[in-house]
Scaffold this active site. Structure first.
Site, PDB file in Angstrom:
ATOM      1  CB  CYS A 123     -56.665  96.140 108.379  1.00  0.00           C
ATOM      2  SG  CYS A 123     -57.253  96.643 110.014  1.00  0.00           S
ATOM      3  CB  THR A 124     -54.331  92.456 110.712  1.00  0.00           C
ATOM      4  OG1 THR A 124     -53.477  92.631 109.578  1.00  0.00           O
ATOM      5  CG2 THR A 124     -53.952  91.144 111.400  1.00  0.00           C
TER       6      THR A 124
END
Length: 284
Positions: free
Chosen positions: A175-176
Site C-alpha cells: 500500500c503506502t
C-alpha cells in the site's frame, strides 16, 4: 503476543523463532519490506522464502532496490492496494520493471483519510484532528471497512487469485507504508497458510520496528508547519500498527462471518480446496 514496552508510541512484537528480524529485506528506499519466508505454518512446515513479500510503495525504491527485488528475491508480480489517486500521485516504477506483472487492486474506491496519506504529511495531521480529536478511533473504524467493504472484499479476493495462479517467483504486495492494507493482506495470507495467531500478530506489529524514520519525518514536517502541538498521538495513529486496529478488524469479521475461515470461504471465495492449494504452493 507483544512487548509491553512502548518506544516512540509503538507497540513492539515478540520475536518469532525461526523468523529472524521478521524477514526484513534491507533496501535503501523501502524500509518496511519483508519476506514472509520462514514463518511457522500448518503441519509443522514454514512459509517458503522468496515467494511472499510485503512492502511499502515502490515509488521510493532506488534502482539498486528494484534490481535486488528482481534478481535476489525473484519478484515477478506486484499487487498495489492503493487508490487510483495514490497511484497517479506516486506511481510504481513500471517502466523500470519490464518483466514484472502489476495488479491494481484498490481496497478503497476513494481516499480513506489517515490510512492512505494522499496529502502531504502536515495535511494528514491537520485532517486527522477534524475527527473529534481522536485519530486512533477514526483509523480503528477504517480497518473493518478494509475487510468488509465491497471494494476491499473484491481486492483481497482478487489478491488470493493472483497468489493461486503464481506457480513460481515472488509476489510483492504493498500500500503506502506496508502497514494497513498490505498488513491486512499479509494477515489473511498467513491465516490461510496456518501461521499461529501469536506469530501473525507479531508480524503485524513488526512494522513498528521499520517505520520510525517515516514517523520522524512526519514530526519534522509538523514542526515546519507550526502544528506540532499534540501531534505525537496523530503520528502514532498514522504510522504505527496498533493491536486495537487489528482487534477491531477481526472482531468485525467474526461478527459477520463467524471468523477468518468463514470470511475467506464465504467472503473471498477461498474455500478448503483453495487453502490446500495455497499451502502446497507456499509451504515447505
Amino acid at each position: 503476543m507483544a512487548n509491553n514496552d512502548l518506544t516512540g508510541g509503538a507497540e513492539l512484537p515478540q520475536p518469532v523463532p525461526g523468523f529472524p528480524d521478521f524477514g526484513h529485506v534491507a533496501l535503501q528506499g523501502l524500509p518496511n519490506t519483508r519476506d514472509l519466508g520462514g514463518l511457522p505454518a500448518a503441519d509443522g512446515r514454514r512459509i517458503a522464502r522468496r515467494r511472499l513479500i510485503r512492502s511499502g510503495a515502490l515509488r521510493h525504491a532506488t534502482e539498486t532496490d528494484l534490481r535486488q527485488l528482481e534478481l535476489m528475491h525473484g519478484m515477478e508480480r506486484v499487487v498495489d492496494f492503493r487508490t487510483d489517486m495514490e497511484r497517479q500521485k506516486e506511481p510504481d516504477p513500471k517502466d523500470k520493471l519490464a518483466g514484472v506483472v502489476f495488479y491494481d487492486l484498490p481496497v478503497f474506491e476513494e481516499a480513506a483519510l489517515g490510512i492512505t496519506h494522499e496529502g502531504d504529511l502536515a495535511e494528514d495531521a491537520r485532517a486527522l484532528r477534524k475527527f473529534d480529536g481522536n485519530p486512533f478511533e477514526m483509523i480503528r473504524q477504517l480497518y473493518p471497512e478494509c475487510l468488509l467493504g465491497e471494494a476491499g472484499m473484491r481486492a483481497y479476493g482478487s489478491f488470493f487469485q493472483v497468489l493461486l495462479g503464481a506457480r513460481a517467483g515472488a509476489t510483492l504486495w504493498h500500500c503506502t507504508e506496508g502497514k494497513d492494507r498490505a498488513g491486512l493482506g499479509a494477515i489473511l495470507v498467513e491465516y490461510a497458510l496456518g501461521v499461529p495467531p501469536e506469530a501473525i500478530q507479531a508480524d503485524y506489529l513488526a512494522t513498528n520496528l521499520f517505520v520510525r524514520t517515516w514517523a520522524e519525518k512526519m514530526l519534522d514536517a509538523l514542526a515546519r508547519h507550526h502544528v506540532l502541538e499534540g501531534a505525537d498521538a496523530d503520528v502514532d495513529a498514522l504510522f504505527y500498527a496498533q493491536m486495537e486496529y487489528y482487534d477491531a478488524a477481526f472482531d468485525a469479521v467474526r461478527k459477520e462471518f463467524g471468523g477468518v475461515e468463514g470470511y475467506l470461504r464465504d467472503g473471498l471465495g477461498v474455500g478448503p480446496d483453495a487453502v490446500a492449494e495455497l499451502r502446497g504452493l507456499y509451504l515447505e
